[in-house]
Design an enzyme around this catalytic site. Structure first.
Site, PDB file in Angstrom:
ATOM      1  CB  CYS A  87      -0.955  -0.012   1.186  1.00  0.00           C
ATOM      2  SG  CYS A  87      -0.162   0.028   2.819  1.00  0.00           S
ATOM      3  CG  HIS A 154      -4.392  -0.202   3.837  1.00  0.00           C
ATOM      4  ND1 HIS A 154      -3.556  -1.032   3.114  1.00  0.00           N
ATOM      5  CD2 HIS A 154      -5.385   0.161   2.982  1.00  0.00           C
ATOM      6  CE1 HIS A 154      -4.037  -1.184   1.887  1.00  0.00           C
ATOM      7  NE2 HIS A 154      -5.140  -0.467   1.775  1.00  0.00           N
ATOM      8  CG  HIS A 166      -6.608   0.152  -1.570  1.00  0.00           C
ATOM      9  ND1 HIS A 166      -6.709  -0.693  -0.488  1.00  0.00           N
ATOM     10  CD2 HIS A 166      -7.737  -0.089  -2.308  1.00  0.00           C
ATOM     11  CE1 HIS A 166      -7.831  -1.385  -0.549  1.00  0.00           C
ATOM     12  NE2 HIS A 166      -8.475  -1.041  -1.645  1.00  0.00           N
TER      13      HIS A 166
END
Length: 208
Positions: A87, A154, A166
């Site tokens: 990510c 994240h 993402h």
């Protein structure tokens, strides 16, 4: 007494014809001018602001680069060099390659460096963060207080319409998700801005 001299008059048909000829001659310049103005306006329509092409903004290019990565495999620690992303690696790669902004390859560190913004302030190209909460108690007995801490784990790139792109997790590929999805809404942990609002303005250019 000498009677007054009577002036000779032109026949009515000749007078009428002469008047029509003069009117026709007078109308020629006006008609010519009307044709010129109409033609000029027709040519100027090509320069209408609606037809002027626009150059993608920096934010547009950041979003486009993120979307171009859709389908790329998730790779722990990946920054694109091995053909995969995690990510924060995806975010770091896009911002470096497109915007020339060097971000750390770590979601929590990326969050600490950005400008905090609310959900209502989100613009394409901003970053959205997610994580988990932990609850602990500080102190003893009745004076103990509940402490809630947030851990960011994240990050994704906001693309507009309440969506973000993402690299989600192992075994998955880069994709687009909705902030309103129950999982992401539950784990949402704030948004940050790295590109100034002025970098969202489009630049108009004329054809050469």
């Amino acid at each position: 007494m000498t009677p007054p001299t009577r002036r000779a008059s032109l026949p009515r048909t000749l007078l009428t014809a002469a008047c029509l000829s003069i009117a026709a001659l007078a109308a020629i310049p006006a008609a010519a001018n009307a044709m010129i103005v109409t033609e000029a306006l027709g040519n100027l329509q090509g320069l209408s602001p609606n037809n002027v092409p626009t150059v993608p903004t920096l934010r547009d290019r950041v979003v486009e680069a993120g979307l171009d990565a859709i389908g790329t495999p998730y790779s722990w620690g990946g920054d694109g060099s091995d053909g995969g992303f995690d990510c924060s690696g995806l975010v770091a790669y896009v911002f470096k390659e497109v915007a020339g902004v060097a971000l750390p390859h770590h979601a929590a560190s990326q969050q600490s460096e950005g400008k905090p913004i609310s959900v209502a302030q989100l613009q394409p190209g901003d970053l959205v963060f997610f994580g988990s909460t932990t609850t602990s108690r500080k102190g003893k007995g009745k004076k103990a207080k509940k402490v809630v801490s947030y851990r960011t784990s994240h990050v994704g790139i906001y693309i507009g319409d309440n969506q973000f792109v993402h690299a989600p997790t192992r075994g998955a590929t880069v994709r687009v998700d909705d902030l309103d999805t129950s999982y992401w809404a539950k784990h949402f942990n704030g948004a940050r801005r790295y590109l100034s609002p002025g970098e969202n303005q489009q630049v108009q250019v004329a054809n050469r």
